[in-house]
Design a protein around this motif. Sequence first.
Motif, PDB file in Angstrom:
ATOM      1  N   PRO A  24       0.821  -1.181   0.124  1.00 50.71           N
ATOM      2  CA  PRO A  24       0.046  -0.020   0.045  1.00 50.71           C
ATOM      3  C   PRO A  24       1.038   1.183  -0.008  1.00 50.71           C
ATOM      4  CG  PRO A  24      -0.944  -1.507   1.620  1.00 50.71           C
ATOM      5  CD  PRO A  24       0.543  -2.249   1.316  1.00 50.71           C
ATOM      6  N   ASP A  25       1.968   1.214   0.713  1.00 48.17           N
ATOM      7  CA  ASP A  25       2.798   2.398   0.700  1.00 48.17           C
ATOM      8  C   ASP A  25       3.511   2.630  -0.661  1.00 48.17           C
ATOM      9  OD1 ASP A  25       2.513   3.063   3.439  1.00 48.17           O
ATOM     10  OD2 ASP A  25       4.179   1.752   4.125  1.00 48.17           O
TER      11      ASP A  25
ATOM     12  N   VAL B 127       2.036   1.713  -3.658  1.00 48.71           N
ATOM     13  CA  VAL B 127       1.004   2.330  -4.479  1.00 48.71           C
ATOM     14  C   VAL B 127       0.691   3.579  -4.233  1.00 48.71           C
ATOM     15  CG1 VAL B 127      -1.507   2.070  -5.056  1.00 48.71           C
ATOM     16  CG2 VAL B 127      -0.046  -0.066  -4.807  1.00 48.71           C
ATOM     17  N   ALA B 128       0.269   4.111  -2.934  1.00 45.55           N
ATOM     18  CA  ALA B 128       0.111   5.536  -2.700  1.00 45.55           C
ATOM     19  C   ALA B 128       1.108   6.684  -2.805  1.00 45.55           C
ATOM     20  CB  ALA B 128      -0.247   5.718  -0.961  1.00 45.55           C
ATOM     21  N   ALA B 129       2.494   6.076  -2.822  1.00 42.39           N
ATOM     22  CA  ALA B 129       3.644   7.024  -3.183  1.00 42.39           C
ATOM     23  C   ALA B 129       3.594   7.158  -4.554  1.00 42.39           C
ATOM     24  CB  ALA B 129       4.978   6.431  -2.694  1.00 42.39           C
ATOM     25  N   ALA B 130       2.966   6.548  -5.339  1.00 42.23           N
ATOM     26  CA  ALA B 130       3.069   6.665  -6.774  1.00 42.23           C
ATOM     27  C   ALA B 130       1.847   7.397  -7.552  1.00 42.23           C
ATOM     28  CB  ALA B 130       3.119   5.374  -7.396  1.00 42.23           C
ATOM     29  N   LEU B 131       0.905   7.821  -6.605  1.00 41.72           N
ATOM     30  CA  LEU B 131      -0.233   8.581  -6.958  1.00 41.72           C
ATOM     31  C   LEU B 131      -0.643   9.911  -6.183  1.00 41.72           C
ATOM     32  CD1 LEU B 131      -2.492   5.283  -6.980  1.00 41.72           C
ATOM     33  CD2 LEU B 131      -1.468   6.450  -8.950  1.00 41.72           C
ATOM     34  N   PRO B 132      -1.110  10.809  -6.921  1.00 43.18           N
ATOM     35  CA  PRO B 132      -1.556  11.870  -6.049  1.00 43.18           C
ATOM     36  C   PRO B 132      -2.620  11.546  -5.003  1.00 43.18           C
ATOM     37  CG  PRO B 132      -2.326  11.985  -8.591  1.00 43.18           C
ATOM     38  CD  PRO B 132      -1.878  10.564  -8.069  1.00 43.18           C
ATOM     39  N   ALA B 133      -2.557  12.558  -3.965  1.00 42.80           N
ATOM     40  CA  ALA B 133      -3.471  12.328  -2.918  1.00 42.80           C
ATOM     41  C   ALA B 133      -4.961  12.241  -3.259  1.00 42.80           C
ATOM     42  CB  ALA B 133      -3.328  13.560  -1.904  1.00 42.80           C
TER      43      ALA B 133
ATOM     44  N   ALA C 294      -7.625   2.441   0.904  1.00 41.99           N
ATOM     45  CA  ALA C 294      -8.643   3.342   1.134  1.00 41.99           C
ATOM     46  C   ALA C 294      -8.369   4.410   2.348  1.00 41.99           C
ATOM     47  CB  ALA C 294     -10.167   2.515   1.500  1.00 41.99           C
ATOM     48  N   GLU C 295      -7.557   3.645   3.482  1.00 41.89           N
ATOM     49  CA  GLU C 295      -7.158   4.409   4.659  1.00 41.89           C
ATOM     50  C   GLU C 295      -6.252   5.428   4.319  1.00 41.89           C
ATOM     51  OE1 GLU C 295      -7.793   0.711   7.955  1.00 41.89           O
ATOM     52  OE2 GLU C 295      -5.754   1.226   7.069  1.00 41.89           O
TER      53      GLU C 295
END
Length: 235
Positions: free
Chosen positions: A36-37, A39-45, A64-65
Amino acid sequence: MSRRTRDGHKGSGPGAISPDGCAVDLYSRLVAGAEPDVVAAALPAHATLLELGSGAGRLTRPLAERGLVVTAVDESAEMLARVRERVPGIRTVQSPIETLDLEERFDAVLLASFLVHTGDRRVRDGLLAACRRHIGEDGCVLIQREGLDWHTRVPREREDPSGCTVRIVSAEPVGDGVNSVVCEYVFPDARWTQTFLSRPLTKEAFEGCLSAAGLAVDAYLTDDGTWVRARPERR
């Protein structure tokens, strides 16, 4: 107890088994690691994310969190029921990935769990085509690949943070560059096995598959090259 699934795919152990041999109760127990980290780091908020092959929501909940707006897709109704338990109010879609067409676009599409290595070339091409048709020209696709020695370093095992021992028991050639892989998951109170077909892909072959789908590598997100961000190919 084994249950009939797709050709070359099967699973054994307690509870329902999905068409690709995944045990619903098993995948409900597994927890996410660092994925998840990544994936999230590769995308805009707060990006909108189409998660293809969500399973029981192992990645869905932590994504989602982290503020991503996730739509979870899986062909198993039992898996999606577990997703909704984990993430109340989430949008879910029951469908095979390769035929999915929601007629909408997302900021990003996620194809994790080594699905790009499916043994059937037509299914793989369908998966990547589904990724491409659900992103706009500014969107991206995040793909998880197998490691370089994933099929050769067998047998092997590791202790999973979910509290089980994960064993890759064998990876045996069955023709046309495809291996039959047998995995075992052993908890103190339960044991599951899964057999599936997987096609090893060199970096060049992987990038060729992306290009055929109208995608191109934007970045390799991890040092081992197992996580990739792709964008629409500029022609």
